[in-house]
Design an enzyme around this catalytic site. Structure first.
Site, PDB file in Angstrom:
ATOM      1  N   ASP A 144       0.826  -1.209   0.000  1.00 56.06           N
ATOM      2  CA  ASP A 144       0.000   0.000   0.000  1.00 56.06           C
ATOM      3  C   ASP A 144       0.860   1.259   0.000  1.00 56.06           C
ATOM      4  O   ASP A 144       1.555   1.544   0.979  1.00 56.06           O
ATOM      5  CB  ASP A 144      -0.922  -0.007   1.222  1.00 56.06           C
ATOM      6  CG  ASP A 144      -1.963   1.099   1.173  1.00 56.06           C
ATOM      7  OD1 ASP A 144      -2.091   1.759   0.122  1.00 56.06           O
ATOM      8  OD2 ASP A 144      -2.652   1.297   2.184  1.00 56.06           O
ATOM      9  N   ASP A 324      -1.680   5.212  -6.568  1.00 57.24           N
ATOM     10  CA  ASP A 324      -1.952   4.436  -5.358  1.00 57.24           C
ATOM     11  C   ASP A 324      -2.101   2.956  -5.655  1.00 57.24           C
ATOM     12  O   ASP A 324      -3.004   2.552  -6.394  1.00 57.24           O
ATOM     13  CB  ASP A 324      -3.229   4.976  -4.705  1.00 57.24           C
ATOM     14  CG  ASP A 324      -3.611   4.235  -3.435  1.00 57.24           C
ATOM     15  OD1 ASP A 324      -2.698   3.826  -2.696  1.00 57.24           O
ATOM     16  OD2 ASP A 324      -4.815   4.072  -3.183  1.00 57.24           O
TER      17      ASP A 324
END
Length: 452
Positions: A144, A324
Site C-alpha cells: 500500500d 496508489d
C-alpha cells in the site's frame, strides 16, 4: 570488524567500490551459488511464493495479485470508501485531530476483493533458509502506497522472537472498509535472502476487520501518514521499510519502484517492488518524473498533477490526484466520468457496480491519454477493460464488457480528482521517490498488451 572491498561492475566502464562486512560477502557468495530460477519472469504459478532478488545494489521483492472472493462488496464501493478514508486522514493530519473508524467507515468492514500481497518475515529465526522457504514468522502483507504503517497479526497470531521489543505505544489505523488496532513493536523485518531491516517499527494487531486471507499491510507511503496513529506518542513519525533500508545503507536511494503486469488469472505472481532504484528490464523508454503536487489533500500522499483526454476530447483538465497501489480501479472526478460515459455510451451495471459497454461500443472505444508533466501516456481501449475471463469473479456475466474507469465520488476541484490505481499501474511503471519528492511514470512492455 573484518571488512572486504568489493568492486561491482555497473557498466562497461563504470565501477563502484563498496565496503562490505565479511558476513555480507558470505551472503553474496550464497546468492551467486544459488541455482538460477526456472523462468525469466516472476513465475505465474498461483501457488508460488513471491521471492526476493538482490542485485545491482537494488532490492527486488516479487508480489502476487490475489482475488479474494469471500467478501460481498463491489470494487467501486470499496474504492470509494478508501477515497473517503484518504480524505479524512489528510484532513485529520492537517487539523491535528485524531482519526477514528467512525469518522470514515460508511460501508461494513469486509474483505478486500483485489489486492497485491508480499511475503515477509518478522523476527529472528534460529537458522537461515533458502529463498523459497518461509521464515518461522512469515506474513503475507498487502502492498500500500496510500498508507505508511507496516503491521501484522490480522491472519495469525504474532510470534515474538529474541529480536522483538514492545514499545509503550498503542497503534490504530483505519482504512476505507477495514481497520486494525493493537500494540507497536520494534523488530527485524526479513525480506528474504538474509536481507533484514533492523529495528523496524511494526504494529501487531489485537483487533482487525476487512483483511481476510492476509496478515496485515506493508505501508510504503510518505511517512507523514503515520503521525497520529500511535498513542501516547501521537506526534511521532514512523519510518517506513523504505526509509530504514536507506538509513541502514542497504539501498542507495530512498525510493521504491513498482512493476505490475496485467493478468487474466485470479492469483499470480505478476508484480515486483524494487527498493533503492529502478529496474530497467521492467520499463521501456525514459521515466518521466513529476513533482509531488502542492494541492491538498493529494499533497499528503504520492500526489501529482495530470490531465486526461479520451481521444482528442478533454474529460479532465489539469488537476491534482494520487498514484496508489491500494486502489483497484482508475478513478476520476464525477463530472469527468460523466463526460467519459457520454462519449463511450457506457451504462452503469448494477451487478458489478462498474460501467458496461457493448461489443460495438468497444470496437469504437478510443484510448485515454494521461498528460503528466507534459508527457502523454496512452491508456488503450483494452487497458480500460476489466479482464473478461474474470467477470464472474466480481458478479458479472461472462460475455459482458466492463470498464475499470470509475467515479471518485466528488466533482473536480476537490484537491483529489483522480486516483491512478492498480489497473493503471498494470500498464505503467511507477517510481515513488521520497528523497526527491516526485513520482516517475514510464511505459512498459505491457502498456499496449491485449490481455483483458
Amino acid at each position: 570488524m573484518s571488512v572486504a572491498l568489493l568492486r561491482i561492475t555497473s557498466g562497461p566502464s563504470r565501477y563502484k567500490s563498496v565496503v562490505l562486512t565479511t558476513s555480507h560477502v558470505a551472503r553474496l557468495l550464497q546468492l551467486i551459488l544459488l541455482p538460477a530460477p526456472a523462468c525469466a519472469h516472476p513465475c505465474s504459478d498461483a501457488g508460488a511464493t513471491p521471492v526476493v532478488q538482490v542485485r545491482d545494489n537494488l532490492v527486488r521483492l516479487s508480489f502476487a495479485k490475489r482475488f479474494n472472493l469471500t467478501g460481498s462488496g463491489k470494487l467501486l464501493a470499496r474504492d470509494q470508501a478508501r477515497v473517503r478514508n484518504l480524505r479524512a486522514r489528510a484532513s485529520a493530519k492537517l487539523s491535528g485531530l485524531a482519526l477514528t473508524a467512525d469518522t470514515v467507515v460508511s460501508i461494513p468492514a469486509d474483505n478486500q476483493v483485489v489486492d497485491y500481497v508480499v511475503n515477509v518475515g518478522v523476527g529472528s529465526p534460529h537458522h537461515v533458509t533458502r529463498i523459497l522457504t518461509r521464515r518461522r514468522t512469515a506474513d503475507s502483507l498487502l502492498v500500500d502506497t496510500g498508507s505508511s504503517n507496516t503491521w501484522v497479526g490480522a491472519g495469525k497470531t504474532f510470534v515474538q522472537t529474541s529480536s522483538t521489543r514492545q514499545t509503550q505505544d498503542r497503534v490504530s489505523v483505519t482504512y476505507g472498509s477495514g481497520d486494525f488496532s493493537g500494540t507497536e513493536f520494534i523488530d527485524n523485518v526479513d525480506l528474504g535472502n538474509g536481507l533484514s531491516i533492523n529495528g523496524q517499527s511494526i504494529g501487531v494487531a489485537t483487533e482487525s476487520e476487512g483483511f481476510d486471507g492476509v496478515d496485515g499491510i506493508l505501508g510504503i507511503g510518505p511517512n507523514g501518514l503515520t503521525v497520529g496513529t500511535l498513542s501516547p506518542d501521537t506526534r511521532s513519525t514512523i519510518n517506513t521499510v523504505t526509509d530504514n533500508l536507506f538509513a541502514q545503507g542497504k539501498i542507495a536511494e530512498d525510493q521504491v519502484s513498482v512493476s505490475f503486469e496485467p493478468t487474466n488469472n485470479p492469483e499470480v505472481v505478476n508484480g515486483e517492488l524494487t527498493f533503492g532504484g529502478t529496474d530497467s528490464s521492467k520499463f521501456v523508454g525514459a521515466i518521466n518524473f513529476a513533482p509531488l503536487t502542492r494541492t491538498s489533500p493529494a499533497s499528503e500522499f504520492f500526489g501529482i498533477n495530470q490531465a486526461i483526454k479520451l481521444g482528442s476530447t478533454s474529460i479532465l483538465s489539469n488537476t491534482a490526484g494520487i498514484v496508489d497501489t491500494g486502489t483497484t480501479l482508475t478513478l476520476i472526478a464525477t463530472d469527468a466520468l460523466q463526460r467519459y460515459q457520454r462519449a463511450t455510451g457506457a451504462v452503469f451495471d448494477d451487478a458489478t457496480g462498474l460501467l458496461r459497454i457493448s461489443p460495438a461500443q468497444f470496437n469504437k472505444l478510443q484510448s485515454l491519454f494521461f498528460t503528466i508533466n507534459g508527457v502523454n501516456f496512452e491508456f488503450t481501449a483494452n487497458a480500460q477493460l476489466f479482464p473478461r475471463s474474470l467477470n464472474t469473479a466480481i458478479g458479472g456475466k461472462a460475455d459482458d464488457i466492463y470498464l475499470i474507469i470509475g467515479d471518485i465520488g466528488t466533482r473536480s476541484g476537490s484537491g483529489l480528482d483522480f486516483i491512478n490505481g492498480q489497473t493503471f499501474l498494470e500498464r505503467f511503471y511507477a517510481v515513488f521517490d521520497t528523497a526527491n519528492r516526485r513520482v516517475g511514470i514510464a511505459n512498459t512492455p505491457f502498456t499496449t498488451a491485449t490481455t483483458n
